[in-house]
Scaffold this active site. Structure first.
Site, PDB file in Angstrom:
ATOM      1  N   SER A 138       0.847  -1.188   0.000  1.00 13.57           N
ATOM      2  CA  SER A 138       0.000   0.000   0.000  1.00 13.57           C
ATOM      3  C   SER A 138       0.886   1.243   0.000  1.00 13.57           C
ATOM      4  CB  SER A 138      -0.964  -0.048   1.194  1.00 13.57           C
ATOM      5  OG  SER A 138      -2.018   0.889   1.024  1.00 13.57           O
ATOM      6  N   ASP A 184      -4.364  -3.666  -3.636  1.00 12.83           N
ATOM      7  CA  ASP A 184      -3.625  -3.369  -2.415  1.00 12.83           C
ATOM      8  C   ASP A 184      -2.869  -4.582  -1.872  1.00 12.83           C
ATOM      9  OD1 ASP A 184      -2.790  -2.614   0.138  1.00 12.83           O
ATOM     10  OD2 ASP A 184      -4.546  -1.362   0.475  1.00 12.83           O
TER      11      ASP A 184
END
Length: 237
Positions: A26, A139
């Protein structure tokens, strides 16, 4: 805003701890890229305090299911700028999640381009998803906030890990992650014998809105908290 906390951590660790590898998921992937480029801690903090950070997340109605609610152009320009301007001098691993295979994988330098950094930040419904090497990706922290497995795969035996969600986050995020894990193949846990030094917030950082809405005062507060927690952790090294 998680990135601002991590910038505070890096400003303490740089020059005081010798790292052989950086890995992140992320926004941690973007910070790992900067750290691997040996970006000066104070200079990286200034990046997070720039007024332009306030325009990074521009909200809109999604035009398609996988497009997200974030204005794609401003987000991608920021990622491309970091990728072009900073060049790693140490190995870097970026964790992303393969959507169809429901498993994480790590992309290593020199094979990392800006799409990998963007894909690692791609949160369904918020940030746009990307196709990486022909695979729909999102992610890298969805199956685990801290990609210890990515460092272990590269032979790490001592890991300094920054975890902004030590309790797993709010109930809805914990519930969603538990459901996702039942259907997925998460990265292997760190085996016995691996030393992990954790850097975690010693006090609540704020609300979900605080995490998503940039203000200079909030960024400065999160940076200072990151510094404080890193100073505390470094005493255990």
């Amino acid at each position: 805003m998680f990135g601002a906390y991590e910038a505070g951590v890096w400003s303490v660790l740089q020059g005081r701890v010798e790292f052989d590898l950086f890995a992140g998921a992320s926004i941690g992937a973007v910070n790992a890229w900067a750290a691997a480029a040996d970006c000066r801690g104070e200079a990286w903090i200034e990046e997070w305090l720039r007024p332009e950070m306030g325009s990074l997340l521009q909200w809109r109605w999604p035009r398609r299911l996988l497009g997200g609610c974030i204005q794609r152009d401003s987000f991608e320009r920021s990622i491309q700028d970091v990728h072009t301007r900073l060049q790693p001098v140490k190995p870097c691993a970026v964790a992303i999640t393969d959507v169809l295979r429901r498993r994480p994988r790590a992309i290593l330098t020199p094979g990392i381009d800006w799409h990998h950094l963007a894909a690692s930040c791609a949160l369904p419904g918020i940030f746009p998803l990307y196709r990486v090497d022909g695979r729909l990706s999102m992610d890298g922290g969805l199956l685990g906030s801290v990609p210890l497995w990515a460092a272990v795969e590269q032979g790490a035996t001592t890991i300094v890990a920054v975890n902004l969600l030590p309790s797993g986050g709010p109930w809805w995020l914990r519930t969603a992650r538990q459901a996702l894990l039942k259907l997925s193949h998460p990265g292997a846990p760190a085996p016995a014998g691996i030393r992990v030094v954790w850097i975690e917030p010693a006090q609540p950082l704020g609300t979900a809105r605080d995490a998503l809405a940039w203000t200079r005062d909030n960024a400065r507060r999160w940076i200072d908290l990151g510094r404080r927690d890193a100073e505390r952790a470094i005493q255990t090294f």
